[in-house]
Design a protein around this motif. Structure first.
Motif, mmCIF file in Angstrom:
data_model
loop_
_atom_site.group_PDB
_atom_site.id
_atom_site.type_symbol
_atom_site.label_atom_id
_atom_site.label_comp_id
_atom_site.label_asym_id
_atom_site.label_seq_id
_atom_site.Cartn_x
_atom_site.Cartn_y
_atom_site.Cartn_z
ATOM 1 N N GLN A 179 0.849 -1.184 0.000
ATOM 2 C CA GLN A 179 0.000 0.000 0.000
ATOM 3 C C GLN A 179 0.896 1.251 0.000
ATOM 4 O OE1 GLN A 179 -2.203 -0.324 3.686
ATOM 5 N NE2 GLN A 179 -0.387 -0.685 4.916
ATOM 6 N N GLN A 184 2.715 7.767 4.730
ATOM 7 C CA GLN A 184 2.167 8.587 5.824
ATOM 8 C C GLN A 184 3.221 8.703 6.922
ATOM 9 O OE1 GLN A 184 -1.625 7.570 7.539
ATOM 10 N NE2 GLN A 184 -2.495 6.861 5.594
ATOM 11 N N PHE A 261 -5.037 1.782 10.793
ATOM 12 C CA PHE A 261 -4.355 3.067 11.033
ATOM 13 C C PHE A 261 -5.299 4.266 11.075
ATOM 14 C CE2 PHE A 261 -4.710 3.237 6.472
ATOM 15 C CZ PHE A 261 -4.452 1.923 6.056
ATOM 16 N N THR A 262 -6.619 4.015 11.007
ATOM 17 C CA THR A 262 -7.581 5.117 11.132
ATOM 18 C C THR A 262 -8.680 4.735 12.115
ATOM 19 O OG1 THR A 262 -8.640 4.232 9.145
ATOM 20 C CG2 THR A 262 -7.317 6.210 8.862
ATOM 21 N N GLY A 293 -10.785 4.146 0.501
ATOM 22 C CA GLY A 293 -10.853 3.943 1.940
ATOM 23 C C GLY A 293 -10.334 5.192 2.630
ATOM 24 N N SER A 294 -10.854 5.464 3.837
ATOM 25 C CA SER A 294 -10.425 6.698 4.499
ATOM 26 C C SER A 294 -10.683 6.619 5.994
ATOM 27 C CB SER A 294 -11.190 7.888 3.912
ATOM 28 O OG SER A 294 -12.565 7.762 4.262
ATOM 29 N N ALA A 316 -6.814 10.553 6.571
ATOM 30 C CA ALA A 316 -6.052 9.911 5.505
ATOM 31 C C ALA A 316 -7.031 9.217 4.579
ATOM 32 C CB ALA A 316 -5.069 8.900 6.083
ATOM 33 N N PHE A 317 -6.600 9.027 3.370
ATOM 34 C CA PHE A 317 -7.436 8.256 2.440
ATOM 35 C C PHE A 317 -6.527 7.564 1.428
ATOM 36 C CE2 PHE A 317 -7.129 12.599 0.865
ATOM 37 C CZ PHE A 317 -6.717 12.421 -0.445
ATOM 38 N N GLY A 318 -7.043 6.502 0.848
ATOM 39 C CA GLY A 318 -6.257 5.790 -0.161
ATOM 40 C C GLY A 318 -7.181 5.260 -1.233
HETATM 41 N N1 DAH Z 1 -4.013 1.371 2.470
HETATM 42 C C1 DAH Z 1 -5.383 0.897 2.335
HETATM 43 C C2 DAH Z 1 -5.421 -0.295 1.406
HETATM 44 O O1 DAH Z 1 -4.477 -0.517 0.687
HETATM 45 C C3 DAH Z 1 -6.269 1.983 1.780
HETATM 46 C C4 DAH Z 1 -6.503 3.064 2.756
HETATM 47 C C5 DAH Z 1 -7.583 3.023 3.591
HETATM 48 C C6 DAH Z 1 -5.630 4.115 2.885
HETATM 49 C C7 DAH Z 1 -7.852 4.010 4.517
HETATM 50 C C8 DAH Z 1 -5.859 5.119 3.820
HETATM 51 C C9 DAH Z 1 -6.979 5.031 4.632
HETATM 52 O O2 DAH Z 1 -5.060 6.158 3.976
HETATM 53 O O3 DAH Z 1 -7.226 6.028 5.544
HETATM 54 O O4 DAH Z 1 -6.378 -1.002 1.395
#
Ligand code: DAH
Length: 348
Positions: A179, A184, A261-262, A293-294, A316-318
């Motif tokens: 990821q 971060q 992590f959230t 995701g966030s 954060a979000f991804g």
């Molecule tokens: N890293 C997660 C994944 O690969 C995605 C993600 C979810 C990133 C929530 C974030 C977050 O920063 O807050 O599934």
């Protein structure tokens, strides 16, 4: 001897006339060389042969014949020179004619490539977040267990650590990042709040490959840390992004979820553009498509990087770039992006 002398002079004169007449019909350098040897050749040239009689002549005759020979020789030499010049000119003109190029022809266009659709999606997303003050940063694809998992509060027994999902370089230590979230940690360890970064990049997972799974794909991570940050800010930023990216008529839906992590965490869906939320095959009749995701950054994560969770908070979000691009361009197989099939790539 008088009769012989006149005879000789006549022969010389005839030789001259014959040589000049022949010269007129010569058209190539090779023929001209032959002519040269035949008449002016030092060993057996015609002129040389006629000169051979000189020693037999009387003292008075010799200068007369000698003068005539010289006159003929110099005439022929002059003619030869002129003819050479003429042939040279003609051959040059011929070459020019044969090798003629039309400089007015339009040039051949070199085929120009263009940006890969994924690069374009990354640029589109980046441009939107840059307008909101996010900085674009990048990080290593070969990561340590610490940044990819531990520091992100991923417990020892979390399924993401399974050998099945992670490509380990050295088991338990070095891995191909699964990821973009480790950035971060790297970012926060490097700078003090406020933080606003966007991290596009490649990630790797040991997946069974199918229409929606690849072993290498791209994510874009976002992180914002400040003193008075709430989930309303997260919603506002993501809504702004969705409207700019997919159109102002799109709606967002936040579903409670879990990421280590959230806390709290949410998965974000966007209303389906194909049916405008009423349900169709694209959204599997739900009216919604998951795009990212966030969540609010977990206090444990803030503590890990040396931030005071009582003072700072953030979100954060991804998101998966392939998934966004598939929605953007209506692509139904993730494998097309890395397949290098020009018939696919040329459509963008
Ligand atoms: N890293 C997660 C994944 O690969 C995605 C993600 C979810 C990133 C929530 C974030 C977050 O920063 O807050 O599934």
């Amino acid at each position: 001897m008088i009769g012989q002398l006149e005879d000789l002079l006549t022969q010389l004169e005839q030789l001259r006339e014959q040589a000049i007449a022949e010269l007129a019909s010569i058209t190539t350098s090779a023929q001209l060389d032959e002519w040269d040897t035949r008449y002016l050749g030092r060993n057996r040239g015609e002129l040389k042969n006629l000169s051979a009689v000189m020693p037999k002549l009387s003292k008075e005759e010799r200068p007369v014949v000698g003068q005539k020979i010289n006159a003929v020789k110099s005439t022929l030499e002059q003619e030869l020179k002129a003819k050479r010049e003429e042939l040279k000119q003609r051959e040059m003109l011929q070459t020019l004619e044969q090798e003629r190029i039309d400089v007015t022809l339009p040039g051949r266009a070199l085929p120009a490539g263009h940006m890969h659709p994924l690069s374009r999606t990354i640029q589109d997303v980046s441009a939107i977040f840059m307008k909101m003050g996010f900085q674009i940063v990048q990080g290593p694809e070969i990561e340590t267990d610490y940044y990819n998992f531990q520091a992100l509060n991923v417990p020892e027994d979390h399924p993401a650590r399974d050998m099945q999902d992670t490509f380990w370089v050295s088991p338990g230590e070095i891995l191909l990042r699964t990821q973009t979230s480790p950035m971060q940690i790297r970012t926060m360890k490097q700078q003090q709040p406020p933080v606003r970064v966007l991290v596009p990049g490649k990630v790797y997972r040991n997946e069974n490959i199918d229409v929606s799974h690849e072993a290498m794909f791209h994510q874009i991570e976002g992180l914002l840390i400040d003193e008075h940050c709430t989930m309303a800010d997260l919603k506002g930023v993501l809504e702004r992004f969705a409207h700019e990216m997919f159109g102002p008529e799109r709606r967002l839906r936040f579903r409670g979820s879990y990421f280590p992590f959230t806390e709290p965490s949410a998965e974000v869906d966007i209303s389906c553009a194909s049916c405008n939320g009423t349900g169709c095959r694209v959204c599997k009749y739900t009216g919604w498509l998951e795009i990212l995701g966030s969540g609010m950054v977990h206090p444990k994560v803030l503590r890990e990087v040396g931030y005071d969770p009582a003072k700072y908070r953030g979100f954060a979000f991804g998101m998966g770039v392939e998934r966004i691009a598939m929605l953007q361009y209506n692509v139904n197989d993730i494998r097309l992006f890395s397949g290098n099939d020009l018939r696919f790539l040329r459509q963008f």
